[in-house]
Design a protein around this motif. Structure first.
Motif, PDB file in Angstrom:
ATOM      1  N   ARG A 117       0.834  -1.208   0.000  1.00  8.50           N
ATOM      2  CA  ARG A 117       0.000   0.000   0.000  1.00  8.50           C
ATOM      3  C   ARG A 117       0.868   1.257   0.000  1.00  8.50           C
ATOM      4  O   ARG A 117       0.590   2.218  -0.724  1.00  8.50           O
ATOM      5  N   ALA A 118       1.906   1.253   0.808  1.00  2.39           N
ATOM      6  CA  ALA A 118       2.808   2.416   0.838  1.00  2.39           C
ATOM      7  C   ALA A 118       3.508   2.598  -0.510  1.00  2.39           C
ATOM      8  O   ALA A 118       3.639   3.729  -0.998  1.00  2.39           O
ATOM      9  N   LEU A 119       3.932   1.504  -1.112  1.00  2.00           N
ATOM     10  CA  LEU A 119       4.577   1.589  -2.421  1.00  2.00           C
ATOM     11  C   LEU A 119       3.623   2.164  -3.461  1.00  2.00           C
ATOM     12  O   LEU A 119       3.978   3.083  -4.207  1.00  2.00           O
ATOM     13  N   PHE A 120       2.400   1.659  -3.498  1.00  2.00           N
ATOM     14  CA  PHE A 120       1.445   2.131  -4.501  1.00  2.00           C
ATOM     15  C   PHE A 120       1.021   3.580  -4.236  1.00  2.00           C
ATOM     16  O   PHE A 120       0.748   4.318  -5.177  1.00  2.00           O
ATOM     17  N   ASP A 121       0.998   3.994  -2.973  1.00  2.00           N
ATOM     18  CA  ASP A 121       0.751   5.407  -2.672  1.00  2.00           C
ATOM     19  C   ASP A 121       1.872   6.277  -3.243  1.00  2.00           C
ATOM     20  O   ASP A 121       1.615   7.351  -3.794  1.00  2.00           O
ATOM     21  N   CYS A 122       3.118   5.822  -3.130  1.00  2.00           N
ATOM     22  CA  CYS A 122       4.250   6.565  -3.698  1.00  2.00           C
ATOM     23  C   CYS A 122       4.153   6.656  -5.216  1.00  2.00           C
ATOM     24  O   CYS A 122       4.541   7.663  -5.810  1.00  2.00           O
ATOM     25  N   LEU A 123       3.650   5.623  -5.843  1.00  3.37           N
ATOM     26  CA  LEU A 123       3.591   5.574  -7.305  1.00  3.37           C
ATOM     27  C   LEU A 123       2.374   6.295  -7.884  1.00  3.37           C
ATOM     28  O   LEU A 123       2.315   6.534  -9.090  1.00  3.37           O
ATOM     29  N   ALA A 124       1.425   6.664  -7.041  1.00  4.83           N
ATOM     30  CA  ALA A 124       0.169   7.247  -7.518  1.00  4.83           C
ATOM     31  C   ALA A 124       0.372   8.509  -8.358  1.00  4.83           C
ATOM     32  O   ALA A 124      -0.388   8.751  -9.290  1.00  4.83           O
ATOM     33  N   ASP A 125       1.375   9.290  -8.040  1.00  2.00           N
ATOM     34  CA  ASP A 125       1.624  10.526  -8.781  1.00  2.00           C
ATOM     35  C   ASP A 125       2.777  10.403  -9.773  1.00  2.00           C
ATOM     36  O   ASP A 125       3.246  11.400 -10.313  1.00  2.00           O
ATOM     37  N   ASP A 140      -0.130 -19.674  -2.686  1.00  2.70           N
ATOM     38  CA  ASP A 140      -1.462 -19.149  -2.402  1.00  2.70           C
ATOM     39  C   ASP A 140      -1.433 -17.838  -1.618  1.00  2.70           C
ATOM     40  O   ASP A 140      -2.251 -16.946  -1.856  1.00  2.70           O
ATOM     41  N   ALA A 141      -0.488 -17.706  -0.685  1.00  3.90           N
ATOM     42  CA  ALA A 141      -0.431 -16.481   0.128  1.00  3.90           C
ATOM     43  C   ALA A 141      -0.092 -15.266  -0.736  1.00  3.90           C
ATOM     44  O   ALA A 141      -0.694 -14.202  -0.585  1.00  3.90           O
ATOM     45  N   SER A 142       0.853 -15.422  -1.648  1.00  7.55           N
ATOM     46  CA  SER A 142       1.220 -14.300  -2.510  1.00  7.55           C
ATOM     47  C   SER A 142       0.095 -13.946  -3.477  1.00  7.55           C
ATOM     48  O   SER A 142      -0.188 -12.770  -3.708  1.00  7.55           O
ATOM     49  N   VAL A 143      -0.564 -14.948  -4.015  1.00  7.46           N
ATOM     50  CA  VAL A 143      -1.698 -14.687  -4.910  1.00  7.46           C
ATOM     51  C   VAL A 143      -2.780 -13.926  -4.148  1.00  7.46           C
ATOM     52  O   VAL A 143      -3.325 -12.934  -4.646  1.00  7.46           O
ATOM     53  N   ALA A 144      -3.082 -14.358  -2.930  1.00 11.68           N
ATOM     54  CA  ALA A 144      -4.104 -13.682  -2.123  1.00 11.68           C
ATOM     55  C   ALA A 144      -3.700 -12.235  -1.816  1.00 11.68           C
ATOM     56  O   ALA A 144      -4.537 -11.325  -1.887  1.00 11.68           O
ATOM     57  N   LEU A 145      -2.438 -12.010  -1.486  1.00 13.53           N
ATOM     58  CA  LEU A 145      -1.966 -10.652  -1.217  1.00 13.53           C
ATOM     59  C   LEU A 145      -2.149  -9.774  -2.448  1.00 13.53           C
ATOM     60  O   LEU A 145      -2.670  -8.656  -2.350  1.00 13.53           O
ATOM     61  N   HIS A 146      -1.746 -10.258  -3.600  1.00 12.03           N
ATOM     62  CA  HIS A 146      -1.861  -9.452  -4.817  1.00 12.03           C
ATOM     63  C   HIS A 146      -3.328  -9.194  -5.178  1.00 12.03           C
ATOM     64  O   HIS A 146      -3.673  -8.079  -5.569  1.00 12.03           O
ATOM     65  N   ARG A 147      -4.183 -10.192  -5.024  1.00 13.26           N
ATOM     66  CA  ARG A 147      -5.617  -9.977  -5.293  1.00 13.26           C
ATOM     67  C   ARG A 147      -6.180  -8.911  -4.353  1.00 13.26           C
ATOM     68  O   ARG A 147      -6.971  -8.061  -4.765  1.00 13.26           O
ATOM     69  N   LYS A 148      -5.790  -8.976  -3.088  1.00 14.45           N
ATOM     70  CA  LYS A 148      -6.260  -8.019  -2.086  1.00 14.45           C
ATOM     71  C   LYS A 148      -5.905  -6.590  -2.483  1.00 14.45           C
ATOM     72  O   LYS A 148      -6.620  -5.647  -2.144  1.00 14.45           O
ATOM     73  N   LEU A 149      -4.798  -6.426  -3.217  1.00 17.16           N
ATOM     74  CA  LEU A 149      -4.327  -5.103  -3.599  1.00 17.16           C
ATOM     75  C   LEU A 149      -4.638  -4.784  -5.061  1.00 17.16           C
ATOM     76  O   LEU A 149      -3.929  -4.031  -5.710  1.00 17.16           O
ATOM     77  N   ASP A 150      -5.744  -5.357  -5.541  1.00 14.91           N
ATOM     78  CA  ASP A 150      -6.314  -5.032  -6.854  1.00 14.91           C
ATOM     79  C   ASP A 150      -5.517  -5.523  -8.050  1.00 14.91           C
ATOM     80  O   ASP A 150      -5.668  -5.000  -9.147  1.00 14.91           O
ATOM     81  N   PHE A 151      -4.691  -6.522  -7.859  1.00 10.90           N
ATOM     82  CA  PHE A 151      -4.059  -7.176  -8.999  1.00 10.90           C
ATOM     83  C   PHE A 151      -5.058  -8.185  -9.579  1.00 10.90           C
ATOM     84  O   PHE A 151      -5.825  -8.803  -8.835  1.00 10.90           O
ATOM     85  N   THR A 152      -5.040  -8.324 -10.892  1.00  8.12           N
ATOM     86  CA  THR A 152      -5.869  -9.329 -11.562  1.00  8.12           C
ATOM     87  C   THR A 152      -4.959 -10.273 -12.339  1.00  8.12           C
ATOM     88  O   THR A 152      -3.876  -9.889 -12.788  1.00  8.12           O
ATOM     89  N   GLU A 153      -5.422 -11.482 -12.507  1.00  9.92           N
ATOM     90  CA  GLU A 153      -4.643 -12.493 -13.218  1.00  9.92           C
ATOM     91  C   GLU A 153      -4.689 -12.227 -14.712  1.00  9.92           C
ATOM     92  O   GLU A 153      -5.743 -11.913 -15.261  1.00  9.92           O
ATOM     93  N   VAL A 154      -3.528 -12.348 -15.364  1.00 10.93           N
ATOM     94  CA  VAL A 154      -3.470 -12.150 -16.804  1.00 10.93           C
ATOM     95  C   VAL A 154      -2.942 -13.367 -17.554  1.00 10.93           C
ATOM     96  O   VAL A 154      -3.087 -13.442 -18.767  1.00 10.93           O
TER      97      VAL A 154
END
Length: 179
Positions: A117-125, A140-154
């Motif tokens: 979250r802190a990283l993505f806040d820095c990147l917002a601008d 599974d833990a990493s996939v869940a973390l990324h999904r939680k932070l609005d990543f989608t599977e490609v």
């Protein structure tokens, strides 16, 4: 190489997130070496050194799209999240590859979520349109973390890497930055 035994194992301990510094690099290397020796989350097959990771570390800045944030408890590094160049081609100037690594005792405590979250806040601008993440499977833990932070599977690269005689597939995910 073993991890430091004095790393906190409770989320009740105060955690500070800030830009990565030279002083953090040895502990980041410890985290990477532990992960390389004990999982497929990184494709590294041998320990690395601080000197070998210097070029990687030097790409980061406190401004711009390439950042390294570190979670600390006192002077101990609990983990890091970073955004780095995806590919060295002008077409990918607004694309970063995001990655995260946590000390084994600090997983599942919300530190990864706070770091990202802190990283993505820095990147917002910053001129970042999309963050990509490749996750060696299963994780599974990493996939869940990324999904939680609005990543989608490609997509999945099937059996495209080998470590320890095992073929490894990676799930690729992306997170678009609204403009």
């Amino acid at each position: 190489m073993s991890q430091r035994s004095d790393v906190p194992t409770s989320a009740t301990s105060p955690v500070e997130i800030g830009f990565g510094t030279d002083d953090d690099l040895p502990q980041i290397v410890e985290i990477l070496n532990y992960t390389a020796a004990n999982s497929i989350a990184t494709f590294a097959t041998r320990p690395t050194s601080v000197a070998e990771r210097r070029d990687w570390f030097d790409q980061f800045s406190s401004t711009g799209p390439y950042r390294l944030l570190v979670a600390r408890h006192g002077n101990q590094v609990l983990g890091y999240a970073c955004s780095q160049r995806y590919r060295d081609h002008e077409a990918f100037q607004q694309t970063v590859e995001a990655s995260i690594a946590l000390h084994v005792r600090c997983r599942g405590q919300g530190i990864g979520t706070s770091l990202y979250r802190a990283l993505f806040d820095c990147l917002a601008d910053e001129p970042v349109h999309v963050a990509l993440a490749g996750i060696a499977m299963p994780n599974d833990a990493s996939v869940a973390l990324h999904r939680k932070l609005d990543f989608t599977e490609v997509g999945v690269f099937h059996e495209y890497a080998v470590k320890g005689g095992q073929y490894i597939s990676s799930l690729w995910m992306q997170r678009l930055f609204p403009r």
